[in-house]
Design an enzyme around this catalytic site. Structure first.
Site, short mmCIF file in Angstrom:
data_model
loop_
_atom_site.label_atom_id
_atom_site.label_comp_id
_atom_site.label_asym_id
_atom_site.label_seq_id
_atom_site.Cartn_x
_atom_site.Cartn_y
_atom_site.Cartn_z
N LYS A 5 0.86 -1.18 0.00
CA LYS A 5 0.00 0.00 0.00
C LYS A 5 0.90 1.24 0.00
O LYS A 5 1.95 1.25 0.65
CB LYS A 5 -0.86 -0.06 1.26
CG LYS A 5 -1.93 1.00 1.39
CD LYS A 5 -2.67 0.79 2.71
CE LYS A 5 -3.81 1.76 2.92
NZ LYS A 5 -4.48 1.55 4.22
N SER A 50 -9.47 1.52 3.40
CA SER A 50 -8.66 2.28 2.48
C SER A 50 -7.64 1.45 1.68
O SER A 50 -7.18 1.92 0.64
CB SER A 50 -7.90 3.36 3.26
OG SER A 50 -6.98 2.77 4.14
N SER A 100 -9.41 -0.71 7.59
CA SER A 100 -8.86 -0.48 6.24
C SER A 100 -8.24 -1.69 5.56
O SER A 100 -7.96 -1.66 4.37
CB SER A 100 -7.82 0.64 6.28
OG SER A 100 -8.49 1.88 6.23
#
Lengths: 486, 97
Positions: A78, A153, A177
């Site tokens: 990420k 996210s 997330s």
């Protein structure tokens, strides 16, 4: 089966036997990214050259006889995780040209193990969101239905895993997330116990709940990755000195005698009927597998989102104060004085949700409001934590839906921040209490994946891996693949 | 709690954010709406409840107060990110008039 579709376990077996090389495996993943990322938009940066070099090095190490489950395995991180020499944006304009000067501890550990970094995945700006729609670079798309969000996210990471652009991915979970996108995309996602894996080198959001973790194709793979990234780190003093067990052991232990708690507050009227049906089927499956289902109650669950959206913005307003345009990132140097330069830099650099959270937090911490908001939220956090701990003393884990519904359409609730916050209703509890929680595939509604969440006692990852793995092997939802990927 | 434009302007100032007129109006209504939801926390009885900031029971983890050696190339790469850099130092705007 194509190489990029392999799990860590499968790929490692083939690499160890010399049937495939890491270079072949890495090339298969890079090809897959080229083939479909124009549609999925999971990636912000692809490091083809660097990846192939790392793959060659891994093959060299294998040849010399080195054995390690992650040696030569390609993964995606990420983009709020620092990767030395690679652009790291947190999906924010304010870090558009930022090159990380050092590796996060978890990246360092994976590098040492020989895993191959393919690139960086999209997210909501600074990990603020549940859909990736808050990314400054546009949303990622759910591979099961490109009109829908992948969740957030860590949406890019989950979308990349389910569409086989990599063998596994890293995400971060502050209030769901990792678990939310894992559920929306139909993959496995673990939020470890707070402090189990180091936060050093993460771009900080909410320091009291942030924790990095794996997003993988199987529970077994999650256990392998956690073992590699967990442990005490002198650069993150919230990581306790606690041995990292061999998480892959005992994954198949029979569930006879295992007690699974079912909190009634998680199956209330806010949860869609079709999701409840899937959870009920999962419960039935667990009973067949020998587990005992125990009804429990967590009455303060309903305050989780309210607590979370005071504590999180408060910590964000403090953590994001570092973006001042002086040491790194976007800078409005033409401001006439220091204050104007700060305000311009931040006004231009941050997107709408980051600004909203900074303002909410600034307000909650400001003179006259601190006691009513931040302090009260921290006290209710204590009650939520103690309530969950007490229930987890009586059962081995809790079972809940990960999300009250399937992935929603892109743009559907983008103008309603409160509706977006309520997405986190089932995931904030474990975050506020610092408990490990895993989301695993549990079936489909309208051809979209549904996840179930297992929450365990603090540092009890091994227990939930076992309970998750037995169910995964008995159901094999993973055999279904999104159309895009066939 | 309903926030008017002046309140929002004040918060934005504290947060060092330059906002457009449109943003001021939008955040005013959105943040008021979120605070209305958060107000339900007031109904929870928290008398005799201690606040929680740390969940795994660690307290006061100290480190020795000494300078650590850091990789020279990484230091250089970090400093290179500064928009204004002169004579080995990060340049800032004047603080005092």
């Amino acid at each position: 089966m194509k190489l990029n579709q392999l799990t860590i376990k499968e790929a490692n077996k083939k690499l160890a036997k010399g049937e495939i090389t890491s270079v072949e495996l890495t090339k298969a993943c890079l090809r897959r990214i080229k083939e479909i990322d124009g549609k999925v938009k999971a990636m912000l940066t692809v490091c083809e050259e660097k990846a192939l070099k790392q793959a060659e090095a891994a093959d060299g190490r294998r040849k010399k006889g080195e054995k390690n489950e992650l040696l030569g395995i390609p993964y995606i991180a990420k983009d709020n995780i620092m990767t030395k020499g690679v652009r790291t944006t947190a999906a924010s304009r304010i870090l558009d040209n930022y090159i990380a000067p050092y590796d996060a501890t978890i990246i360092k550990k994976l590098k040492k193990a020989g895993a191959v970094l393919l690139g960086k995945a999209n997210l909501d700006e600074f990990a603020h969101g549940a859909s990736t729609e808050n990314s400054a670079y546009g949303p990622s798309h759910n591979p099961w239905d490109l009109d829908r969000v992948p969740g957030g996210s860590s949406g890019g990471s989950a979308a990349a895993v389910v569409s086989d652009m990599c063998v596994f991915a890293l995400g971060t979970d502050t209030g769901g997330s990792i678990r939310c996108p894992a559920s929306f995309c139909g993959v496995v996602g673990l939020k470890p116990t707070y402090g189990r894996s180091s936060r050093f080198g993460l771009i900080a959001m909410t320091s009291s709940t942030d924790v990095p973790g794996p997003i993988t194709k199987t529970v077994e793979d999650t256990a392998i990755v956690l073992k590699a990234i967990a442990g005490q780190d002198k650069n993150d003093t919230t990581t306790p000195l606690k041995t990292v067990p061999d998480y892959s052991a005992d994954l198949k232990k029979a569930l006879k005698g295992t007690k699974i708690g079912l909190p009634k507050e998680y199956l209330n009227k806010g949860t869609k009927e079709n999701i409840k049906k899937i959870i009920k089927e999962a419960i039935k499956k667990y009973q067949e597998l020998g587990a005992e289902i125990v009804d429990v109650s967590l009455p303060h669950t309903k305050y989780g989102v309210a607590v979370y959206y005071i504590i999180t913005p408060s910590e964000i307003s403090s953590n994001l104060a570092r973006f001042d345009g002086i040491r790194y990132g976007h800078s409005a140097v033409n401001g006439k004085d220091l204050i104007t330069a700060y305000k311009k830099t931040r006004g231009e650099g941050f997107g709408p949700e980051a600004k909203r959270r900074i303002m909410l937090g600034t307000y909650a911490l400001s003179a006259g409001y601190f006691d009513a908001y931040y302090l009260q939220a921290q006290k209710v956090r204590t009650i939520i934590k103690e309530e969950m701990d007490a229930v987890l003393n009586k059962v081995d884990c809790l079972l809940t839906p990960t999300s009250p519904h399937i992935a929603f359409k892109i743009g559907e609730q983008v103008d309603d921040p409160l509706a977006m916050y309520l997405e986190d209703i089932f995931v904030t509890g474990a975050s506020l209490a610092g408990l490990p929680a895993i989301s695993i595939p549990a079936g489909f509604v309208d051809n979209m994946p549904v996840g179930l969440q297992l929450i365990g006692p603090r540092f009890g990852e091994q227990t939930i891996f076992n309970i998750a793995n037995v169910y995964e092997n008995a159901t094999n939802w993973r055999a279904n693949k999104p159309n895009l990927c066939k | 709690m309903k926030l008017n434009k002046k309140d929002i302007q004040h918060i934005a100032n504290l947060a060092r954010l330059e906002l457009t007129e449109k943003e001021l109006a939008k955040y005013g209504s959105q943040i008021s709406n979120i605070l209305k939801y958060i107000d339900q926390l007031q109904e929870v009885d928290t008398a005799n409840v201690e606040p929680t900031a740390q969940v795994t029971g660690l307290t006061n983890v100290f480190q020795e107060d000494k300078v650590c050696v850091w990789d020279k190339d990484e230091v250089k790469a970090a400093l290179k990110q500064a928009p204004e850099f002169e004579g080995g130092q990060v340049k800032v705007k004047r603080v005092l008039d």
